[in-house]
Structure formats: structure tokens, C-alpha cells
Design an enzyme around this catalytic site. Structure first.
Site, PDB file in Angstrom:
ATOM      1  N   SER A 135       0.850  -1.191   0.000  1.00 13.57           N
ATOM      2  CA  SER A 135       0.000   0.000   0.000  1.00 13.57           C
ATOM      3  C   SER A 135       0.887   1.243   0.000  1.00 13.57           C
ATOM      4  CB  SER A 135      -0.883   0.027   1.250  1.00 13.57           C
ATOM      5  OG  SER A 135      -1.494   1.298   1.402  1.00 13.57           O
ATOM      6  N   TYR A 148      -1.005  -0.766  10.424  1.00 13.54           N
ATOM      7  CA  TYR A 148      -1.230  -0.991   8.990  1.00 13.54           C
ATOM      8  C   TYR A 148      -0.045  -0.435   8.184  1.00 13.54           C
ATOM      9  CZ  TYR A 148      -3.497  -1.107   4.418  1.00 13.54           C
ATOM     10  OH  TYR A 148      -3.793  -1.354   3.099  1.00 13.54           O
TER      11      TYR A 148
HETATM   12  N1  LIG Z   1      -8.806  -0.766  -0.571  1.00 14.03           N
HETATM   13  C1  LIG Z   1      -7.780   0.059  -0.515  1.00 14.03           C
HETATM   14  O1  LIG Z   1      -7.949   1.289  -0.520  1.00 14.03           O
HETATM   15  C2  LIG Z   1      -6.376  -0.489  -0.474  1.00 14.03           C
HETATM   16  C3  LIG Z   1      -5.316   0.414  -0.613  1.00 14.03           C
HETATM   17  C4  LIG Z   1      -4.025  -0.060  -0.576  1.00 14.03           C
HETATM   18  C5  LIG Z   1      -3.790  -1.394  -0.412  1.00 14.03           C
HETATM   19  N2  LIG Z   1      -4.817  -2.274  -0.258  1.00 14.03           N
HETATM   20  C6  LIG Z   1      -4.485  -3.672  -0.068  1.00 14.03           C
HETATM   21  O2  LIG Z   1      -5.161  -4.454  -1.025  1.00 14.03           O
HETATM   22  C7  LIG Z   1      -5.322  -5.784  -0.523  1.00 14.03           C
HETATM   23  C8  LIG Z   1      -6.766  -6.220  -0.762  1.00 14.03           C
HETATM   24  O3  LIG Z   1      -7.628  -5.408   0.016  1.00 14.03           O
HETATM   25  P1  LIG Z   1      -9.065  -4.932  -0.482  1.00 14.03           P
HETATM   26  O4  LIG Z   1      -9.063  -3.453  -0.469  1.00 14.03           O
HETATM   27  O5  LIG Z   1      -9.450  -5.673  -1.701  1.00 14.03           O
HETATM   28  O6  LIG Z   1      -9.941  -5.361   0.784  1.00 14.03           O
HETATM   29  P2  LIG Z   1     -11.078  -6.449   0.990  1.00 14.03           P
HETATM   30  O7  LIG Z   1     -12.164  -6.291   0.002  1.00 14.03           O
HETATM   31  O8  LIG Z   1     -11.398  -6.377   2.444  1.00 14.03           O
HETATM   32  O9  LIG Z   1     -10.321  -7.829   0.655  1.00 14.03           O
HETATM   33  C9  LIG Z   1      -9.412  -8.414   1.516  1.00 14.03           C
HETATM   34  C10 LIG Z   1      -9.251  -9.867   1.096  1.00 14.03           C
HETATM   35  O10 LIG Z   1      -8.260 -10.466   1.936  1.00 14.03           O
HETATM   36  C11 LIG Z   1      -8.793 -11.673   2.453  1.00 14.03           C
HETATM   37  N3  LIG Z   1      -8.229 -11.956   3.763  1.00 14.03           N
HETATM   38  C12 LIG Z   1      -8.126 -11.134   4.837  1.00 14.03           C
HETATM   39  N4  LIG Z   1      -7.588 -11.777   5.868  1.00 14.03           N
HETATM   40  C13 LIG Z   1      -7.332 -13.051   5.442  1.00 14.03           C
HETATM   41  C14 LIG Z   1      -6.796 -14.195   6.051  1.00 14.03           C
HETATM   42  N5  LIG Z   1      -6.382 -14.169   7.339  1.00 14.03           N
HETATM   43  N6  LIG Z   1      -6.677 -15.317   5.333  1.00 14.03           N
HETATM   44  C15 LIG Z   1      -7.084 -15.355   4.031  1.00 14.03           C
HETATM   45  N7  LIG Z   1      -7.600 -14.302   3.396  1.00 14.03           N
HETATM   46  C16 LIG Z   1      -7.737 -13.161   4.098  1.00 14.03           C
HETATM   47  C17 LIG Z   1     -10.294 -11.458   2.525  1.00 14.03           C
HETATM   48  O11 LIG Z   1     -10.962 -12.706   2.443  1.00 14.03           O
HETATM   49  P3  LIG Z   1     -11.703 -13.466   3.639  1.00 14.03           P
HETATM   50  O12 LIG Z   1     -12.211 -12.428   4.591  1.00 14.03           O
HETATM   51  O13 LIG Z   1     -12.766 -14.233   2.943  1.00 14.03           O
HETATM   52  O14 LIG Z   1     -10.653 -14.349   4.220  1.00 14.03           O
HETATM   53  C18 LIG Z   1     -10.533 -10.659   1.250  1.00 14.03           C
HETATM   54  O15 LIG Z   1     -10.680 -11.526   0.158  1.00 14.03           O
HETATM   55  C19 LIG Z   1      -4.913  -5.728   0.953  1.00 14.03           C
HETATM   56  O16 LIG Z   1      -3.619  -6.242   1.108  1.00 14.03           O
HETATM   57  C20 LIG Z   1      -4.943  -4.241   1.264  1.00 14.03           C
HETATM   58  O17 LIG Z   1      -4.088  -3.888   2.340  1.00 14.03           O
HETATM   59  C21 LIG Z   1      -6.109  -1.851  -0.294  1.00 14.03           C
END
Ligand SMILES: NC(=O)c1ccc[n+]([C@@H]2O[C@H](COP(=O)([O-])OP(=O)(O)OC[C@H]3O[C@@H](n4cnc5c(N)ncnc54)[C@H](OP(=O)(O)O)[C@@H]3O)[C@@H](O)[C@H]2O)c1
Length: 250
Positions: A135, A148
Site C-alpha cells: 500500500s 497498517y
Molecule cells: N482498498 C484500498 O484502498 C487499499 C489500498 C491499498 C492497499 N490495499 C491492499 O489491497 C489488498 C486487498 O484489500 P481490499 O481493499 O481488496 O480489501 P477487501 O475487500 O477487504 O479484501 C481483503 C481480502 O483479503 C482476504 N483476507 C483477509 N484476511 C485473510 C486471512 N487471514 N486469510 C485469508 N484471506 C484473508 C479477505 O478474504 P476473507 O475475509 O474471505 O478471508 C478478502 O478476500 C490488501 O492487502 C490491502 O491492504 C487496499
């Protein structure tokens, strides 16, 4: 016949990546904890001619991820693309011990649990690509998000180092640093999200970077400039700017 593994595929960026990567002949291995969400996605991928393999597993559990890797490797060649995307932002006090343990356990150790079991086979095959989702928050500690930001900073250093050691084996590694993306993670954000983009747009940008084998895939541009500037300013000044931004946001 590409083989692709994606963690955190049950929602957000991971789900959007799976939908964009689905094509007849591609084997998608999808990892997450929520079976029902994976099964709902399975239907959509099947309709695109790419029925996926589902792995209900918690990335914090090294044995479970070892088993996922073994299943993938038993079924076919090492992955052409491994995307370690699963991550959390956490709730409550973002600077406390509980947050550090929970968030680093998932965002840092979970990535190690995902990547390390595949490395011997990928190294032996001398091919494949890895993308780790970090991120832009990794560039600098942001208000109330110490754990985070620390987790994503750790991924920057770890991937920079690992990329160097994988290069002689012909394996490319990209760190993906998105800005704000509309997903379950950010849906309830109480503060403004400048330059926010959709998960599908994020997936498109990530895949363009992977195609180029870019060491860092960062977007959107204005947010990248902002965080890089914050990171190089003296903390006395960047602290002041962040306090000001926080006051404006509330
Ligand atoms: N959204 C943003 O603005 C943003 C910005 C920068 C970076 N990111 C990064 O992008 C990535 C994806 O996030 P997102 O925004 O798409 O959020 P999201 O919709 O909440 O997706 C997170 C995913 O990670 C999985 N997950 C979480 N904990 C887990 C665990 N212990 N074991 C297996 N799977 C797990 C969740 O699946 P389950 O709950 O089904 O396990 C879900 O599929 C993350 O690394 C996040 O830090 C997001």
C-alpha cells in the site's frame, strides 16, 4: 495454460483480479476464508470459461498455506503468477499491541506464508512471477494507522530484498502499492479518500504493471507524489501537514 494463484480473492481487489484474469485455459487457484464468497465468484468465473480451484484457508496459518501450495504443485506446474493480496486494515486502536499482532500477522507473515512454500518449485522451474500487494500507506506512518502502515513498510523492504535474490532464478517480483480503492476495506472510511478508484480499475492497473514486470506498481499518480513527498520531508514538517489534513477531514 497459465496457472495463477490469488490470495484474498473473495472480495475487493483480489476478486477484481480474478475476474480480469479469467480466460478459457487459465487455471485460477483462489484462496480466502469465506467459502460462500469464493463459491459466488466461482459461478461468475465458470461463466467466463475459467472454473477456478477454491482453497478455503487462513493466510495466518503456515500449515494451511503449505497445504495449498502442495495441492497446486501436485496438480500442475508451478504458478506462472502468484498474487499475495490478502490483507486487513484492522479495527480499533491502530497503534496498539493487538493491532500490531493482528495486522502484521496477516499482512506480513501471511504474505510470507503464501510466497515461501512456492519458491523452491518456482526456482527449480526458473520461471514465474510474484506480485505482493502492499500500500502507499507503507511510505509513512499515518494517523491512527501505525500497525497498517508498519505492515506495508515491512513489505517494501522485504520485497526489495527478495526481488534481488529471485532475479538470478528468472523470477520477477512486483510490489503493488495502491492508493485508495473502493472495497469492503474502505467502504466505511469516515475520512475523505482523495483520488479513489474502483477495484476493477485497480485490477487493470495492477495487471498492466505485472505485464511489464515492474518492480513497483503504484497508483494513482497524484497520490504517489503526495506520499513520496511526505516521506522525504523532515518529520517536523510532514507531521504538521498530516495534523492539518486530519483537522480538515473531520
Ligand atoms: N482498498 C484500498 O484502498 C487499499 C489500498 C491499498 C492497499 N490495499 C491492499 O489491497 C489488498 C486487498 O484489500 P481490499 O481493499 O481488496 O480489501 P477487501 O475487500 O477487504 O479484501 C481483503 C481480502 O483479503 C482476504 N483476507 C483477509 N484476511 C485473510 C486471512 N487471514 N486469510 C485469508 N484471506 C484473508 C479477505 O478474504 P476473507 O475475509 O474471505 O478471508 C478478502 O478476500 C490488501 O492487502 C490491502 O491492504 C487496499
Amino acid at each position: 495454460m497459465p496457472v495463477i494463484v490469488i490470495t484474498g480473492a473473495s472480495s475487493g481487489i483480489g476478486e477484481a483480479l480474478a475476474l480480469r484474469l479469467a480466460a478459457p485455459g487459465t487455471t485460477l487457484h483462489l484462496v480466502a476464508r469465506r467459502r460462500e464468497r469464493l463459491e459466488a465468484l466461482e459461478e461468475r468465473l465458470r461463466a467466463k470459461g475459467a472454473p477456478p480451484r477454491l482453497h478455503v484457508a487462513d493466510v495466518r496459518d503456515p500449515d494451511a498455506l503449505e497445504k495449498v501450495a502442495q495441492t497446486v504443485l501436485d496438480e500442475g506446474p508451478p504458478p506462472d503468477l502468484l498474487i499475495a493480496n490478502a490483507g486487513i486494515r484492522g479495527e480499533g486502536d491502530g497503534n496498539g499491541r493487538e493491532a500490531m499482532e493482528e495486522i502484521l500477522g496477516t499482512n506480513v507473515l501471511g504474505v510470507l506464508n503464501t510466497v515461501l512454500p512456492f519458491l523452491p518449485a518456482m526456482r527449480a522451474a526458473r520461471k514465474g512471477q510474484i506480485a505482493v500487494v502492499g500500500s502507499l500507506a507503507g511510505y509513512r506512518g499515518l494517523p491512527e494507522a501505525g500497525a497498517y502502515c508498519a505492515s506495508k513498510a515491512a513489505l517494501m523492504a522485504w520485497t526489495d530484498s527478495l526481488r534481488l535474490s529471485l532475479a538470478p532464478d528468472g523470477i520477477a517480483l512486483s510490489l503493488v502499492n495502491p492508493g485508495f480503492v473502493t472495497t469492503e476495506m474502505t467502504r466505511r472510511n469516515p475520512y475523505p479518500m482523495p483520488f479513489v478508484i474502483s477495484a476493477d480499475e485497480a485490477a487493470a492497473r495492477i495487471l498492466r504493471g505485472i505485464e511489464r514486470k515492474a518492480p513497483r506498481i503504484e497508483f494513482p499518480g497524484p497520490m504517489v507524489m503526495m506520499v513520496r513527498l511526505l516521506a522525504i520531508l523532515p518529520p517536523s514538517l510532514s507531521d504538521r501537514l498530516l495534523r492539518l489534513a486530519k483537522r480538515e477531514g473531520h
